[in-house]
Design a protein around this motif. Sequence first.
Motif, PDB file in Angstrom:
ATOM      1  N   ARG A 173       0.837  -1.201   0.000  1.00 19.03           N
ATOM      2  CA  ARG A 173       0.000   0.000   0.000  1.00 19.03           C
ATOM      3  C   ARG A 173       0.869   1.248   0.000  1.00 19.03           C
ATOM      4  O   ARG A 173       1.986   1.228   0.510  1.00 19.03           O
ATOM      5  N   CYS A 174       0.318   2.314  -0.521  1.00 18.04           N
ATOM      6  CA  CYS A 174       1.038   3.582  -0.565  1.00 18.04           C
ATOM      7  C   CYS A 174       1.188   4.147   0.853  1.00 18.04           C
ATOM      8  O   CYS A 174       0.203   4.231   1.593  1.00 18.04           O
ATOM      9  N   ALA A 175       2.438   4.505   1.204  1.00 21.58           N
ATOM     10  CA  ALA A 175       2.690   5.053   2.538  1.00 21.58           C
ATOM     11  C   ALA A 175       2.106   6.464   2.667  1.00 21.58           C
ATOM     12  O   ALA A 175       1.960   6.986   3.770  1.00 21.58           O
ATOM     13  N   GLY A 176       1.741   7.073   1.523  1.00 24.27           N
ATOM     14  CA  GLY A 176       1.161   8.417   1.559  1.00 24.27           C
ATOM     15  C   GLY A 176      -0.345   8.382   1.741  1.00 24.27           C
ATOM     16  O   GLY A 176      -0.878   8.985   2.673  1.00 24.27           O
ATOM     17  N   CYS A 177      -1.066   7.630   0.848  1.00 21.91           N
ATOM     18  CA  CYS A 177      -2.528   7.692   0.868  1.00 21.91           C
ATOM     19  C   CYS A 177      -3.203   6.360   1.217  1.00 21.91           C
ATOM     20  O   CYS A 177      -4.416   6.304   1.394  1.00 21.91           O
ATOM     21  N   GLY A 178      -2.421   5.282   1.296  1.00 23.66           N
ATOM     22  CA  GLY A 178      -3.008   4.013   1.709  1.00 23.66           C
ATOM     23  C   GLY A 178      -3.577   3.159   0.576  1.00 23.66           C
ATOM     24  O   GLY A 178      -3.965   2.012   0.783  1.00 23.66           O
ATOM     25  N   LYS A 179      -3.580   3.708  -0.630  1.00 27.35           N
ATOM     26  CA  LYS A 179      -4.134   2.982  -1.776  1.00 27.35           C
ATOM     27  C   LYS A 179      -3.182   1.825  -2.166  1.00 27.35           C
ATOM     28  O   LYS A 179      -1.970   1.924  -2.013  1.00 27.35           O
ATOM     29  N   SER A 180      -3.761   0.748  -2.720  1.00 26.02           N
ATOM     30  CA  SER A 180      -2.925  -0.379  -3.150  1.00 26.02           C
ATOM     31  C   SER A 180      -2.018   0.048  -4.305  1.00 26.02           C
ATOM     32  O   SER A 180      -2.435   0.778  -5.194  1.00 26.02           O
ATOM     33  N   VAL A 181      -0.759  -0.413  -4.274  1.00 25.87           N
ATOM     34  CA  VAL A 181       0.157  -0.080  -5.371  1.00 25.87           C
ATOM     35  C   VAL A 181       0.409  -1.294  -6.259  1.00 25.87           C
ATOM     36  O   VAL A 181       1.282  -1.263  -7.136  1.00 25.87           O
ATOM     37  N   LEU A 182      -0.358  -2.356  -6.061  1.00 27.32           N
ATOM     38  CA  LEU A 182      -0.090  -3.624  -6.755  1.00 27.32           C
ATOM     39  C   LEU A 182      -0.232  -3.539  -8.274  1.00 27.32           C
ATOM     40  O   LEU A 182       0.396  -4.297  -8.998  1.00 27.32           O
ATOM     41  N   ASP A 183      -1.072  -2.616  -8.765  1.00 27.63           N
ATOM     42  CA  ASP A 183      -1.268  -2.549 -10.226  1.00 27.63           C
ATOM     43  C   ASP A 183      -0.383  -1.493 -10.896  1.00 27.63           C
ATOM     44  O   ASP A 183      -0.546  -1.195 -12.069  1.00 27.63           O
TER      45      ASP A 183
END
Length: 245
Positions: A153-163
Amino acid sequence: MSFETLSGIVLRYTDYRDNDRILTLLTKERGLVSVTARAVRAKSKSDQGLVKDAYCYGEFVVYERNGIEYVSASSVIEAFYPIREDYDRLVAAAQTANIAHIVADGHSSGELFSLLYHTLSFIAYTETDPHDLVLCFLAKSLSAAGYEPLITRCAGCGKSVLDEHSIAFSNTQGGSLCANCRGGEKTYSPLALELIRRMLILPDYSMHKVRLKKPAGDEIDKLLFSYAEFVLERSVRLKNSARTE
Ligand SMILES: [Zn+2]
């Protein structure tokens, strides 16, 4: 005089006076401990079995006098002998012990001892690339010390970075950053991040299964050492320890 028994692995030593040696141990019981071993360098038949060499695991009976801890007796539990017969294994053991020393200085735990024991065992007795074991030890020891990086997950906004096609990693924020949150941070392949995630969840006894092929292995090396030196505020890499192939 009271005696205490410690189980410890020798991380390094300094020779002292004619025959003495100060050993820096990572112990199961008390983390980092410095002990003075008297007369261990004198050549005599009676000193066989004494623990005095780097990367040896032994049991130490210690006592304290005037603020200094002395070894009264010691015995080898595991010498990890093959480490001394192969240059790459020796370099990897030295790098591992150096990381253990830095991480343990302030963040010691039983977890770190187990990690070190397993890593040295696999460096000595398996055909796993020794430097891959160093990187696995580095990732897991940072996690044990409370610096587990945020990977998926993004350390900034929490969104998944998997894609994402490439993932930025921020030392200051302690993890991955999505395309929206990144600034000028260095980017890595999703495979490199995925391999770090897998190393972090790998049980200590399975660390020999780690395989880090180029180019992801090189990315992991750069990411982990850079992150470690940032959070630990010290130089972590030894001069001759780098991926070579
Ligand atoms: Zn984000």
